[in-house]
Design a protein around this motif. Structure first.
Motif, PDB file in Angstrom:
ATOM      1  N   GLU A 137       0.812  -1.221   0.000  1.00 37.86           N
ATOM      2  CA  GLU A 137       0.000   0.000   0.000  1.00 37.86           C
ATOM      3  C   GLU A 137       0.845   1.270   0.000  1.00 37.86           C
ATOM      4  N   ASN A 158       0.981   6.724   0.252  1.00 33.96           N
ATOM      5  CA  ASN A 158      -0.158   5.824   0.048  1.00 33.96           C
ATOM      6  C   ASN A 158      -1.153   6.528  -0.855  1.00 33.96           C
ATOM      7  N   SER A 160      -4.073   5.522  -2.183  1.00 30.97           N
ATOM      8  CA  SER A 160      -5.493   5.388  -1.853  1.00 30.97           C
ATOM      9  C   SER A 160      -5.900   6.310  -0.709  1.00 30.97           C
ATOM     10  N   ASP A 162      -4.012   9.051  -0.057  1.00 28.56           N
ATOM     11  CA  ASP A 162      -3.363  10.323  -0.379  1.00 28.56           C
ATOM     12  C   ASP A 162      -2.632  10.844   0.861  1.00 28.56           C
TER      13      ASP A 162
END
Length: 436
Positions: A137, A158, A160, A162
């Protein structure tokens, strides 16, 4: 009864100097618990050795006192990621600048494993318990490839979420604590950091030791080793309760207060292939330490042409001010030492006032111009001769010259023989006194 604790060996990411002025490789800390425990630190001998190969060796001997019940303790050594060195990111969690890592407990070497961990801090910038990172991730600086998202290599991103976070490298091992006294011997080598001021810096956190059950180290010893001719310096207000001593009388040790920009107390030492030592009972460190080279205290501040000097009242001889005690000035010339305050006084010299001296700052040759412009006529080229002390020139001023584009250049005015001329400030080194 088995009780699992997580003990963290924290390594801070801060540099001794300003950001982007140097490189950070790694630093050290004491073993500390993040949860309450009945294990106390009865003794610690911390030995830090400055190597001639740009590496420092950290050797820590502990004696822990456990209660009546045996415990299995999960411990972790955590090293902050390197900074300003563009080191490759290790998904295996192995720090690129830490070598020969080992832990021995009660005479038995403990195996360890590695992981990449998140380094988190609370609102007061206190270190929090770490956690292993899911690298599926989070992406590294080079994997993201966008400076606007990740400004430096000490961060992960990351997509997803942000979100970004600081990361470090964790070394995990399981320690079986017996009832009563337990010994732990921990060693590792790491590349010393450096910056524009110091040839090396060795930051080390001591304050987490107060998080053990006794909130102190009952018997603490600090030893600093260095080769012959290598000076080590440390802001030592934490250690004023006892003197630093020489193990065999070979080390030179100086203690003084420094007042260049603000007052701080320092210990300067030359261990000379031996070591200096400090010892205290019931030690509760209130701050952390950074051991550096002697450059900052013994050399002139070439980045800002102003410095304090000590002047002999009788003959006017000038010395570079380093620090002072209650009745003496600590001075640096081609050698260094103490002079009594009686019969001497201090003054602040500034290049803008036409004070001080100039030498070539690391270049083979520098052009001296008639005016403070690179378009001006060259009146002389000055050179350094290898194997000789650098030629020093009287400084006659320090100028900020506005350019056509609105920016400023800095120039020194100097006297060379019977002539005066101008040299670019970034090509020269300034000192308040002619003592190099």
């Amino acid at each position: 009864m088995q009780k699992q604790l997580l003990l963290l060996l924290l390594l801070c990411t801060c540099l001794f100097s300003r950001a982007n002025d140097g490189v950070f490789f790694a630093n050290g800390n004491v073993l500390v618990p993040v949860a309450e425990t009945d294990i106390s630190v009865a003794k610690e001998i911390l030995t830090i050795t400055v190597g001639e190969d740009d590496y420092a060796l950290v050797d820590v001997y502990y004696e822990f006192m456990n209660g009546d019940s045996a415990k299995t303790v999960t411990m972790a050594f955590e090293a902050a990621s390197p900074y300003n060195v563009e080191a490759a990111f290790s998904k295996a969690g192995v720090h690129p600048y830490i070598h020969d890592f080992s832990v021995e407990m009660n005479g038995t070497t403990l195996p360890y494993s590695n992981a990449v961990v998140a380094l988190r801090y609370d609102a007061d910038n206190h270190r929090q318990q770490s956690e292993k990172i899911n690298l599926a991730e989070w992406k590294s600086y080079k994997e993201v490839g966008n400076d606007d998202i990740l400004p430096n290599e000490g961060l992960l991103y990351n997509a997803s979420l942000d979100s970004i976070l600081s990361y470090g490298y964790g070394y995990y091992f399981t320690a079986p604590f017996q009832p009563g006294k337990n010994t732990v011997h921990h060693t590792y080598r790491y590349h010393m950091s450096h910056n524009v001021v110091n040839r090396f810096t060795i930051p080390y956190w001591l304050t987490p030791a107060t998080r053990w059950a006794n909130h102190q180290i009952d018997d603490f010893t600090l030893r600093i080793k260095a080769p012959i001719g290598v000076g080590v310096c440390m802001e030592d207000s934490l250690f004023l309760g006892a003197p630093f001593t020489s193990a065999d009388g070979m080390a030179q040790i100086y203690s003084f207060e420094r007042d260049r920009y603000y007052k701080m107390h320092y210990m300067l030492a030359y261990p000379n292939d031996s070591y200096v030592e400090w010892h205290m009972k019931d030690f509760r460190p209130a701050k952390d330490i950074t051991i550096t080279s002697d450059d900052e205290v013994l050399m002139a501040d070439w980045s800002f042409p102003e410095d304090k000097v000590v002047i002999n009242d009788a003959d006017g001889t000038e010395y570079r001010y380093v620090g002072e005690t209650a009745d003496s000035y600590f001075i640096s010339a081609q050698d260094y030492g103490f002079v009594p305050k009686a019969g001497y006084h201090t003054a602040l010299y500034n290049a803008e006032k036409g004070q001080g001296w100039l030498i070539i700052g690391g270049n083979d040759a520098v052009n001296v111009r008639k005016k403070s412009s690179t378009n001006s006529r060259i009146i002389k080229t000055i050179k350094d001769e290898e194997g000789y002390l650098p030629e020093a020139y009287p400084c006659l001023g320090f100028l900020h010259v506005k350019q056509a584009d609105g920016t400023y250049e800095q120039w020194y005015k100097l006297r060379i023989g019977k002539k005066t001329g101008y040299v670019r400030a970034d090509l020269m080194k300034w000192s308040a006194v002619n003592k190099w």
